[in-house]
Design a protein around this motif. Structure first.
Motif, PDB file in Angstrom:
ATOM      1  N   ALA A 241    -119.650  61.406   9.146  1.00 20.23           N
ATOM      2  CA  ALA A 241    -119.452  62.730   9.724  1.00 20.23           C
ATOM      3  C   ALA A 241    -119.911  63.814   8.760  1.00 20.23           C
ATOM      4  CB  ALA A 241    -117.983  62.928  10.083  1.00 20.23           C
ATOM      5  N   SER A 242    -121.001  63.570   8.067  1.00 23.91           N
ATOM      6  CA  SER A 242    -121.527  64.535   7.105  1.00 23.91           C
ATOM      7  C   SER A 242    -121.973  65.806   7.806  1.00 23.91           C
ATOM      8  CB  SER A 242    -122.712  63.931   6.349  1.00 23.91           C
ATOM      9  OG  SER A 242    -123.816  63.777   7.224  1.00 23.91           O
ATOM     10  N   THR A 243    -122.208  66.831   7.015  1.00 25.62           N
ATOM     11  CA  THR A 243    -122.670  68.105   7.557  1.00 25.62           C
ATOM     12  C   THR A 243    -123.960  67.930   8.338  1.00 25.62           C
ATOM     13  OG1 THR A 243    -121.665  69.280   5.695  1.00 25.62           O
ATOM     14  CG2 THR A 243    -123.362  70.450   6.956  1.00 25.62           C
ATOM     15  N   TYR A 244    -124.852  67.079   7.841  1.00 20.70           N
ATOM     16  CA  TYR A 244    -126.138  66.872   8.519  1.00 20.70           C
ATOM     17  C   TYR A 244    -125.957  66.150   9.848  1.00 20.70           C
ATOM     18  CZ  TYR A 244    -128.336  68.449   4.229  1.00 20.70           C
ATOM     19  OH  TYR A 244    -128.732  69.201   3.157  1.00 20.70           O
ATOM     20  N   PHE A 245    -124.993  65.233   9.894  1.00 19.15           N
ATOM     21  CA  PHE A 245    -124.729  64.537  11.151  1.00 19.15           C
ATOM     22  C   PHE A 245    -124.166  65.511  12.185  1.00 19.15           C
ATOM     23  CE2 PHE A 245    -121.736  61.923  13.764  1.00 19.15           C
ATOM     24  CZ  PHE A 245    -122.707  61.253  14.481  1.00 19.15           C
ATOM     25  N   LEU A 246    -123.258  66.372  11.768  1.00 23.31           N
ATOM     26  CA  LEU A 246    -122.713  67.377  12.675  1.00 23.31           C
ATOM     27  C   LEU A 246    -123.803  68.356  13.123  1.00 23.31           C
ATOM     28  CD1 LEU A 246    -119.325  68.110  10.879  1.00 23.31           C
ATOM     29  CD2 LEU A 246    -119.728  66.665  12.869  1.00 23.31           C
ATOM     30  N   LEU A 247    -124.714  68.684  12.207  1.00 23.44           N
ATOM     31  CA  LEU A 247    -125.837  69.539  12.573  1.00 23.44           C
ATOM     32  C   LEU A 247    -126.715  68.855  13.614  1.00 23.44           C
ATOM     33  CD1 LEU A 247    -127.542  72.094  12.168  1.00 23.44           C
ATOM     34  CD2 LEU A 247    -128.693  70.922  10.259  1.00 23.44           C
ATOM     35  N   PHE A 248    -126.945  67.554  13.424  1.00 23.61           N
ATOM     36  CA  PHE A 248    -127.719  66.793  14.403  1.00 23.61           C
ATOM     37  C   PHE A 248    -127.073  66.890  15.788  1.00 23.61           C
ATOM     38  CE2 PHE A 248    -127.076  62.777  16.662  1.00 23.61           C
ATOM     39  CZ  PHE A 248    -128.303  62.666  17.294  1.00 23.61           C
TER      40      PHE A 248
END
Length: 588
Positions: free
Chosen positions: A6-13
């Motif tokens: 649930a990293s920031t990049y995954f949430l951004l995706f």
């Protein structure tokens, strides 16, 4: 290597995917009341839900020839139930929302449409979530996993089925197979029972969605990473009979859901629901499936060109992984391309490949992760961005009819490059390239041209020795063909037409149509269709151009009907036509 799923990049995706879905489902006159995503094949998957929860007719459905087909005189859903089972939680949310909002409880009002948008979004995000965890077990760098997470959706045809054609089965299969390969990989690394139980569940669900996806078992040895790890995992099961029985019960139990539905719908436990369809195992369409402009996988998801260098280097890393990947890949391509309709109907690229993207992207991730040269990493990142931009543009073109989901070829593909304005470029592609329906034999009913003067042709405005018909502002209809069926058994009639066309004004034949019509014995039209004569605008004036059409009249013609063909010069342009070959075939 640890990875925060649930990293920031995954949430951004996830945010970007939601924005893409909103963009592609909207237009200048957008309103929720006009939202319609339950279409195409998705209507068949969704039918299980409306039949059970709204219509109450699952076991007594009328045959419609589209997704409810005849079996033992009763209606059976052509499609498998797995997709609808994954849709179910979202459908129930849509039903609750419809009740609360006072919307029609018909399964198709706005809350239900939105619920299917949410389902596609959730399973796309879920598939990427498991793919990320899967890649992390191979110690791929987290920043690269972030890049791959974006690229697998926005740089491939998965975007089309996550953000536009939302109720097709492929985003659901992508989710279940991503979960499956993660848990199988987890088992090989730990030999624990829990991941194997999860894997059994997702394997059963994968088969319930698309049974052909059982092909994923050929990738299981690949997931171990090497021979010792694979053998260790297999040997750990030898003394665990209870676990093996439990795994079998999970898979068989899920499979029984479909068999029970068949029994209740048709009275038979086993049904080939794809009646009249099948595989050409001795004539697979390898090259068109992979590289054809009609629906070729690589043409519409060129990101996977990176498999070439990735596999070249995978052999030096692990011959075990290379061998099993090639076996899985080759067998999958063979089976999928052997389907009679190798392009799988109207679609964006080779859509059945989407299901396996977590596996297919793994060699690319392993290769990219091992690269140390900064310039090469920058070049690959630029390539991924370019592929994502291309996909975003092409989904926009598909939405507005600038690209076609059916009769594409290389000329049409390159004509569409750079064309983004729907007001100028939408629905200008013409021609026809149907695939012959599945058959074992073909009987020639008629072969000839207007020059034969055999009574089937009406070639007005003909110039002998030059053209069969000349069109201009005064000639709107001409060059007709009629064929009386006269009692033939005619479930499948197929036309092959070749002609030479010369235009004398810009895009004259782009605004002209070839009409196919079927008349009953009373002279009434029972089937009418028209397509543009030109494949695309922009032909050179005064130069002859050869065109070929293939047209299927499956289930459209009955004994004593008349098949009719003629040219309609709707735009009143100036051009001439000569028929060089015409065949009418009956398929058995």
């Amino acid at each position: 290597m640890k990875l925060n799923p649930a990293s920031t990049y995954f949430l951004l995706f996830a945010f970007v995917l939601a924005a893409a879905q909103l963009f592609y489902l909207s237009d200048d006159t957008w309103s929720l009341e006009k939202l319609e995503v339950i279409t195409g094949d998705g209507r068949g998957y969704y039918d299980y839900l409306t039949s059970v929860f709204i219509d109450g007719d699952l076991f007594d459905q009328a045959v419609n020839g589209r997704y409810i087909l005849d079996s033992n005189g009763r209606g059976v859903n052509k499609y498998y139930v797995g997709t609808s089972l994954l849709m179910l939680p979202f459908f129930l949310l849509g039903m609750a929302a419809a009740w609360l909002l006072g919307a029609p409880m018909d399964g198709f009002s706005m809350p239900f449409q939105l619920s299917m948008c949410a389902a596609a979004f959730a399973y796309a995000v879920g598939g990427v979530y498991f793919m990320r965890r899967f890649f992390a077990t191979f110690s791929i760098r987290p920043p690269l996993i972030d890049v791959l997470s974006f690229t697998v959706v926005f740089g491939t045809n998965l975007l089309y089925y996550s953000a536009f054609d939302l109720t097709a089965s492929h985003v659901y299969s992508f989710f279940t197979i991503s979960a499956l390969v993660y848990y199988v990989r987890h088992f090989f690394l730990s030999s624990r029972s829990e991941p194997l139980l999860c894997a059994a569940f997702w394997f059963g669900m994968t088969m319930l969605i698309r049974p052909v996806n059982v092909l994923v078992i050929f990738a299981f040895p690949l997931l171990a990473g090497d021979s010792p790890t694979f053998l260790k995992g297999i040997q750990s099961l030898r003394s665990r009979l209870g676990l093996l029985l439990t795994l079998a019960m999970i898979v068989v139990g899920l499979g029984l859901i479909q068999l029970i539905l068949y029994k209740l719908q048709s009275g038979s436990w086993i049904v080939w629901s794809y009646s009249g369809e099948g595989f050409y195992f001795l004539d697979p369409a390898f090259l068109p499936f992979l590289f054809g402009f009609k629906r070729g996988w690589i043409v519409y998801s060129p990101l996977f060109l990176l498999l070439i260098p990735a596999l070249w280097t995978l052999g030096s890393r692990s011959r075990w992984m290379l061998g099993w990947f090639l076996l899985f890949f080759a067998f999958s391509i063979y089976i999928l391309s052997a389907w009679w309709s190798w392009h799988y109907g109207g679609s964006f690229g080779a859509r059945p490949m989407i299901d396996f993207y977590s596996i297919l992207l793994l060699p690319i991730g392993l290769w990219w992760d091992g690269l140390t040269k900064r310039n090469l990493n920058i070049a690959l990142l630029a390539f991924a961005v370019l592929m994502s931009a291309l996909t975003l543009v092409q989904v926009h073109q598909m939405k507005h009819g600038i690209l076609s989901s059916w009769h594409m070829n290389a000329q049409k593909y390159f004509w569409a490059v750079g064309k983004l304005n729907p007001d100028k470029h939408a629905h200008l592609l013409g021609g026809r390239d149907d695939t012959m329906p599945y058959h074992e034999q073909s009987e020639l009913l008629y072969s000839g041209t207007p020059k034969d003067a055999d009574g089937h042709w009406n070639a007005k405005h003909r110039i002998p020795g030059k053209a069969d018909a000349v069109f201009d502002a005064d000639v709107e209809f001409s060059l007709g063909f009629r064929y009386a069926v006269e009692g033939h058994k005619v479930p499948n009639i197929f036309l092959n037409i070749e002609l030479e066309r010369t235009e004398f004004s810009p895009d004259a034949a782009t605004d002209a149509f070839l009409v196919i019509e079927v008349l009953n014995p009373h002279g009434e039209s029972t089937w009418y269709d028209a397509f543009r004569v030109n494949d695309h605008p922009g032909s050179e004036i005064g130069q002859p151009h050869s065109l070929r059409y293939a047209y299927s009249l499956k289930d459209k013609v009955h004994p004593e009907d008349v098949i009719k063909m003629y040219f309609w010069n709707k735009g009143k342009g100036s051009f001439e036509v000569t028929i060089t070959s015409f065949e009418l075939r009956q398929l058995h």
